[in-house]
Design a protein around this motif. Structure first.
Motif, short mmCIF file in Angstrom:
data_model
loop_
_atom_site.label_atom_id
_atom_site.label_comp_id
_atom_site.label_asym_id
_atom_site.label_seq_id
_atom_site.Cartn_x
_atom_site.Cartn_y
_atom_site.Cartn_z
N LEU A 8 -4.42 13.31 28.68
CA LEU A 8 -3.56 12.42 27.97
C LEU A 8 -2.25 12.91 27.85
CD1 LEU A 8 -6.01 11.70 24.68
CD2 LEU A 8 -5.98 10.52 27.01
N ARG A 9 -1.42 12.32 28.16
CA ARG A 9 0.20 12.52 28.34
C ARG A 9 0.96 11.76 27.53
NH1 ARG A 9 1.24 12.82 35.00
NH2 ARG A 9 -0.40 14.45 35.53
N GLU A 10 1.49 12.40 26.32
CA GLU A 10 2.42 11.81 25.37
C GLU A 10 1.86 10.51 25.05
OE1 GLU A 10 5.55 12.34 23.65
OE2 GLU A 10 4.66 14.49 24.07
N LEU A 11 0.59 10.31 24.76
CA LEU A 11 -0.10 8.86 24.27
C LEU A 11 0.47 8.71 23.00
CD1 LEU A 11 -2.08 6.85 25.60
CD2 LEU A 11 -3.85 8.10 24.32
N ARG A 12 0.88 7.41 22.94
CA ARG A 12 1.12 6.96 21.44
C ARG A 12 0.82 5.60 21.23
NH1 ARG A 12 5.87 8.00 24.06
NH2 ARG A 12 6.72 5.77 24.12
N LYS A 13 0.60 5.35 19.89
CA LYS A 13 0.25 3.92 19.50
C LYS A 13 1.01 3.68 18.31
CE LYS A 13 -1.78 -0.11 19.22
NZ LYS A 13 -1.61 -1.19 20.27
N THR A 14 1.67 2.50 18.44
CA THR A 14 2.65 1.97 17.08
C THR A 14 2.27 0.52 16.91
OG1 THR A 14 4.27 3.39 17.57
CG2 THR A 14 4.86 1.62 16.05
N VAL A 26 -0.80 7.01 16.38
CA VAL A 26 -0.84 8.02 17.28
C VAL A 26 0.67 8.41 17.77
CG1 VAL A 26 -1.82 8.77 19.45
CG2 VAL A 26 -3.23 7.28 18.04
N ARG A 27 0.75 9.55 17.64
CA ARG A 27 2.26 10.03 17.60
C ARG A 27 2.78 10.74 18.81
NH1 ARG A 27 4.61 10.61 11.65
NH2 ARG A 27 3.30 8.98 10.54
N VAL A 62 -1.63 0.60 25.01
CA VAL A 62 -1.04 1.76 24.79
C VAL A 62 0.47 1.51 24.44
CG1 VAL A 62 -0.24 3.84 26.02
CG2 VAL A 62 -2.65 3.05 26.31
N THR A 63 1.05 2.02 23.46
CA THR A 63 2.47 1.76 23.29
C THR A 63 3.45 2.71 24.19
OG1 THR A 63 2.28 1.34 21.02
CG2 THR A 63 4.50 2.03 21.52
N ILE A 212 -12.20 21.61 19.83
CA ILE A 212 -12.00 21.03 19.05
C ILE A 212 -10.37 20.75 18.74
CG2 ILE A 212 -12.27 20.30 16.45
CD1 ILE A 212 -14.53 22.10 16.41
N ALA A 213 -9.98 19.06 18.74
CA ALA A 213 -8.70 18.95 18.41
C ALA A 213 -8.61 18.46 17.06
CB ALA A 213 -8.09 17.84 19.43
N VAL A 214 -8.00 19.02 16.04
CA VAL A 214 -8.02 18.54 14.70
C VAL A 214 -6.59 17.51 14.69
CG1 VAL A 214 -7.78 19.30 12.29
CG2 VAL A 214 -9.15 20.85 13.82
N MET A 215 -6.91 16.24 14.02
CA MET A 215 -5.92 15.45 13.92
C MET A 215 -5.28 15.21 12.62
SD MET A 215 -6.32 12.52 16.76
CE MET A 215 -4.86 11.76 16.65
N LYS A 216 -4.43 15.06 12.41
CA LYS A 216 -3.77 14.35 11.04
C LYS A 216 -2.49 13.88 11.41
CE LYS A 216 -1.68 15.90 6.70
NZ LYS A 216 -0.63 17.00 5.98
N ASP A 217 -2.54 12.38 10.58
CA ASP A 217 -1.33 11.53 10.78
C ASP A 217 -0.87 11.38 12.26
OD1 ASP A 217 -1.34 11.37 7.99
OD2 ASP A 217 0.19 13.13 7.96
N GLY A 218 -1.99 11.14 13.21
CA GLY A 218 -1.61 10.70 14.47
C GLY A 218 -1.04 11.93 15.56
N VAL A 219 -1.15 13.25 14.81
CA VAL A 219 -0.89 14.54 15.50
C VAL A 219 -1.70 15.41 15.64
CG1 VAL A 219 0.93 16.25 15.42
CG2 VAL A 219 1.65 13.98 14.86
#
Length: 361
Positions: A8-14, A26-27, A62-63, A212-219
């Motif tokens: 995944l490269r700079e994947l974003r969703k607005t 996702v930021r 995908v945004t 594990i990737a821990v996420m918070k607020d899309g980051v």
């Protein structure tokens, strides 16, 4: 069967809605999964983990950014052309169809195999996930654990390049979760699928995932092995979210001589030098605290819970507002308001900047 690398490269969703502020779910996340790796995407509800999974599967637009499977971008391909298997939280089984028909449905709909090959694949995958004796049963006759195995088998039968699991154990009771978790780990390692497991359950992520990737607020707050996430949390959020019983977080001020002042009478050794006067948060996990008869921090017992294999004591440190939680030996018995001393090994103590929340180690 073997997996294929996923990036995944700079994947974003607005999400945008007329008359309302846009929402960045996702930021701009970056991830690179090795072939055959199982990654746990861990975080609270609303952090963007399921949205990330749905974008990978092609179920969500995908945004910005890119998704690469085996080095090739799939972001412009529709879901049916991505060869990505998904096992959903709600099972999504067809009630009128038998287990065998549920497993065969996708292959027949895509016309990917002849009738004989479909039957062979159904029998093979049923044997791998322990469904051979249930092939003629309807979903209504299955337990939650059996339904989950059918959902997983249906995702696996298409021999996907990447397998996505969305909260796969959330509907199971404790006993079923333990059993299904072990089966899931065995199946994933046997078949070698590159896998993303979306979960809010830290035990699930810690026991199943290679990383594990821990996420918070899309980051993504931190990416690492289970040991790295647990032993070296990148910030206060990760430290507090991962660990059961939870870590104790105590505000203090560094005094410049390797300690932090938690109150007028309580000072605790820090694992690293911190400038005098800097506001910090000291993190201590319950298993890293020891009760001592002398030379310890003065404390009073607020509560003690004998838990057979161990005990859990809640202590009040003199002048410190927040309580300290301590894991005790099973034979220890503590009375309410009893005075005790406690020590914490600096090497297993965490220290964070009070303003940013970032680790200072």
């Amino acid at each position: 069967m073997t997996g294929t690398g996923l990036e995944l490269r700079e994947l974003r969703k607005t999400y945008r809605s007329r008359g309302r502020p846009s929402v960045d779910a996702v930021r701009g996340i970056d991830l690179n999964l090795r072939s055959g790796e199982l990654l746990g995407l861990l975080g609270p509800s609303g952090c963007g983990k399921s949205t990330t999974l749905r974008m990978i599967a092609g179920l969500e637009s995908v945004t910005g950014g890119d998704i690469l499977v085996g080095g090739a971008s799939v972001v412009e391909r529709p879901a049916q052309q991505r060869n990505i298997g998904v096992a959903f939280e709600n099972y999504a089984l067809y009630p009128p169809l038998s287990v065998a028909e549920n497993l065969a449905f996708g292959l027949k709909a895509r016309r990917k195999a002849a009738r004989g090959d479909v039957d062979r694949k159904v029998k093979e995958i049923a044997e791998r996930v322990g469904l051979t004796d249930l092939l003629d049963a309807r979903p209504a006759a299955l337990s939650s654990g059996q339904k989950q195995r059918v959902s997983l088998a249906r995702a696996l039968i298409r021999e996907p390049d990447v397998l996505l699991l969305d909260e796969p154990l959330s509907h199971l009771d404790a006993a079923q979760r333990d059993t299904t978790r072990r089966e899931l780990k065995r199946i994933q390692k046997d078949l070698g699928h590159t896998t993303i497991l979306v979960t809010h359950d830290q035990e699930e992520a810690l026991s199943l995932a290679d990383r594990i990737a821990v996420m918070k607020d899309g980051v993504i707050q931190q990416l690492g092995t289970p040991y790295e996430i647990y032993d070296s949390p990148a910030n206060v959020f990760v430290a507090d979210f991962v660990g059961e019983p939870a870590i104790t977080l105590l505000p203090g001020i560094a005094d410049g001589d390797g300690r932090a002042r938690l109150s007028d009478s309580v000072r605790i050794a820090l694992p690293v030098p911190v400038d005098e006067g800097r506001e910090v948060v000291v993190g201590i996990r319950p298993e890293d605290v020891r009760l001592t008869a002398e030379d310890g921090l003065p404390a009073r017992v607020v509560a003690h819970e004998p838990l057979l294999e161990s005990g859990l004591a809640t202590l009040s440190l003199d002048g410190v507002e927040r309580h300290l939680v301590v894991l005790t030996d099973p034979e220890v018995r503590l009375a309410h308001n009893e005075r005790v001393g406690v020590t914490a090994d600096p090497e297993h103590t965490h220290v964070f900047d009070a303003e940013t929340g970032d680790s200072l180690r």
